[in-house]
Design an enzyme around this catalytic site. Sequence first.
Site, mmCIF file in Angstrom:
data_model
loop_
_atom_site.group_PDB
_atom_site.id
_atom_site.type_symbol
_atom_site.label_atom_id
_atom_site.label_comp_id
_atom_site.label_asym_id
_atom_site.label_seq_id
_atom_site.Cartn_x
_atom_site.Cartn_y
_atom_site.Cartn_z
ATOM 1 N N THR A 128 0.890 -1.018 -0.055
ATOM 2 C CA THR A 128 0.042 0.033 -0.039
ATOM 3 C C THR A 128 0.960 1.260 -0.252
ATOM 4 O O THR A 128 2.080 1.236 0.513
ATOM 5 C CB THR A 128 -0.942 0.141 1.245
ATOM 6 O OG1 THR A 128 -0.082 0.438 2.543
ATOM 7 C CG2 THR A 128 -1.772 -1.324 1.438
ATOM 8 N N GLY A 129 0.423 1.910 -0.704
ATOM 9 C CA GLY A 129 1.395 3.560 -0.761
ATOM 10 C C GLY A 129 2.516 3.352 -1.578
ATOM 11 O O GLY A 129 3.587 4.020 -1.225
ATOM 12 N N TYR A 156 -1.327 12.011 14.272
ATOM 13 C CA TYR A 156 -0.219 11.168 13.705
ATOM 14 C C TYR A 156 0.804 10.231 14.550
ATOM 15 O O TYR A 156 0.742 9.074 14.262
ATOM 16 C CB TYR A 156 0.673 11.958 12.711
ATOM 17 C CG TYR A 156 1.737 11.304 11.945
ATOM 18 C CD1 TYR A 156 1.567 10.744 10.818
ATOM 19 C CD2 TYR A 156 3.052 11.283 12.423
ATOM 20 C CE1 TYR A 156 2.545 9.630 9.995
ATOM 21 C CE2 TYR A 156 3.986 10.352 11.749
ATOM 22 C CZ TYR A 156 3.784 9.569 10.488
ATOM 23 O OH TYR A 156 4.737 9.120 10.031
ATOM 24 N N THR A 199 3.040 4.425 -4.577
ATOM 25 C CA THR A 199 3.431 5.233 -5.748
ATOM 26 C C THR A 199 4.413 6.506 -5.288
ATOM 27 O O THR A 199 4.603 7.226 -6.091
ATOM 28 C CB THR A 199 2.029 5.955 -6.354
ATOM 29 O OG1 THR A 199 1.195 6.234 -5.203
ATOM 30 C CG2 THR A 199 1.177 4.564 -6.978
ATOM 31 N N SER A 200 4.684 6.518 -4.198
ATOM 32 C CA SER A 200 5.511 7.581 -3.787
ATOM 33 C C SER A 200 6.389 7.120 -2.692
ATOM 34 O O SER A 200 6.099 6.313 -1.748
ATOM 35 C CB SER A 200 4.500 8.715 -3.304
ATOM 36 O OG SER A 200 4.995 9.721 -2.704
ATOM 37 N N GLY A 201 7.394 8.172 -2.555
ATOM 38 C CA GLY A 201 8.113 7.997 -1.109
ATOM 39 C C GLY A 201 8.931 6.596 -0.818
ATOM 40 O O GLY A 201 9.224 5.710 -1.715
ATOM 41 N N SER A 258 7.351 4.691 12.830
ATOM 42 C CA SER A 258 7.804 5.979 12.769
ATOM 43 C C SER A 258 8.729 6.110 14.140
ATOM 44 O O SER A 258 8.459 5.761 15.201
ATOM 45 C CB SER A 258 7.214 7.106 12.746
ATOM 46 O OG SER A 258 7.537 8.380 12.565
#
Length: 268
Positions: free
Chosen positions: A10-11, A154, A13-15, A141
């Site tokens: 998932t996710g 977050y 497409t970036s970073g 994180s």
Amino acid sequence: METKQTVLITGATSGIGKELALLFAKEQYKLVIVARNQEKLESTADELKQIGSPQVTPISCDLSVAGNAQQLYDQVKQKGIQIGILVNDAGAGEHGFFKETRLEEELAIIQLNVASLVHLTKLYLQEMVERNEGKILQLASIAAYQPTPLLAVYAATKAFVLSFTDALINELKDTNVTMTALIPGPTDTEFFVRAHAENVKATDNVDDPAVVAKVGFEALMSGKPHAVAPGMTSQIVMSSLMSNQQVAAMARKQMEEKPVVSEDDKKN
Ligand SMILES: NC(=O)c1ccc[n+]([C@@H]2O[C@H](COP(=O)([O-])OP(=O)(O)OC[C@H]3O[C@@H](n4cnc5c(N)ncnc54)[C@H](OP(=O)(O)O)[C@@H]3O)[C@@H](O)[C@H]2O)c1
């Protein structure tokens, strides 16, 4: 030749998620890539095929909406794809004082960072335990260790992810299924811009997402519990020696805006 498993990211497409997808593609894994933007999904799929993935299935899905994680799982099942490795990378934040930030946005962030991650983990972990093989990478994180003013929701979602992951690692210890938490520090991706935090002090010192992804990939593939981005180990140790309020005061400084430098100041 050994057929490699399919990896769902998932996710992707970036970073960090995209860098992880590139690493898997180079190793010739089949991929299911998930994000919302269809055009970016298609261009990323082309790129991943070009560098070696034999099959890339792009699926557009908004994981900040309740019920969509189940729909994603059902769609993958309908396509007859078995997932051997799950990477729960998609995540987002919203910068600002909690009294001022938008509740709707924050509830969507909790849905994305926490509820959808738990939902996908539940469904794929059950399958993996049944087959007694599989790997899951969870994006935590450094914020998981640091109550973070101006990014309070977050940071709390990432504390959830880390606690959840560590508990499941213990539950899985008598199986061949492994789970890994990737713990990046501030990383040079679209995250800060999307979180309306592009001018905060934390952006002064950011890691390369390719380096962070490599640390995560290697730990995941060798079944290690944690993958800590370079330079973050000392911050984790320091945070563990301080009270939560001392840590929050330190984290707040990083989330404050940098002073604006005027053209006149630059000349002087
Ligand atoms: N960058 C950092 O400093 C940092 C530090 C620690 C941890 N992390 C964590 O690392 C992970 C990846 O972040 P990144 O920095 O690489 O972010 P990024 O560059 O903003 O990429 C986010 C990815 O997730 C997708 N995404 C966002 N919202 C989504 C939604 N509602 N449904 C489905 N997909 C969604 C995006 O595509 P679409 O917009 O097309 O959906 C994109 O592919 C996150 O979990 C983040 O919390 C980042």
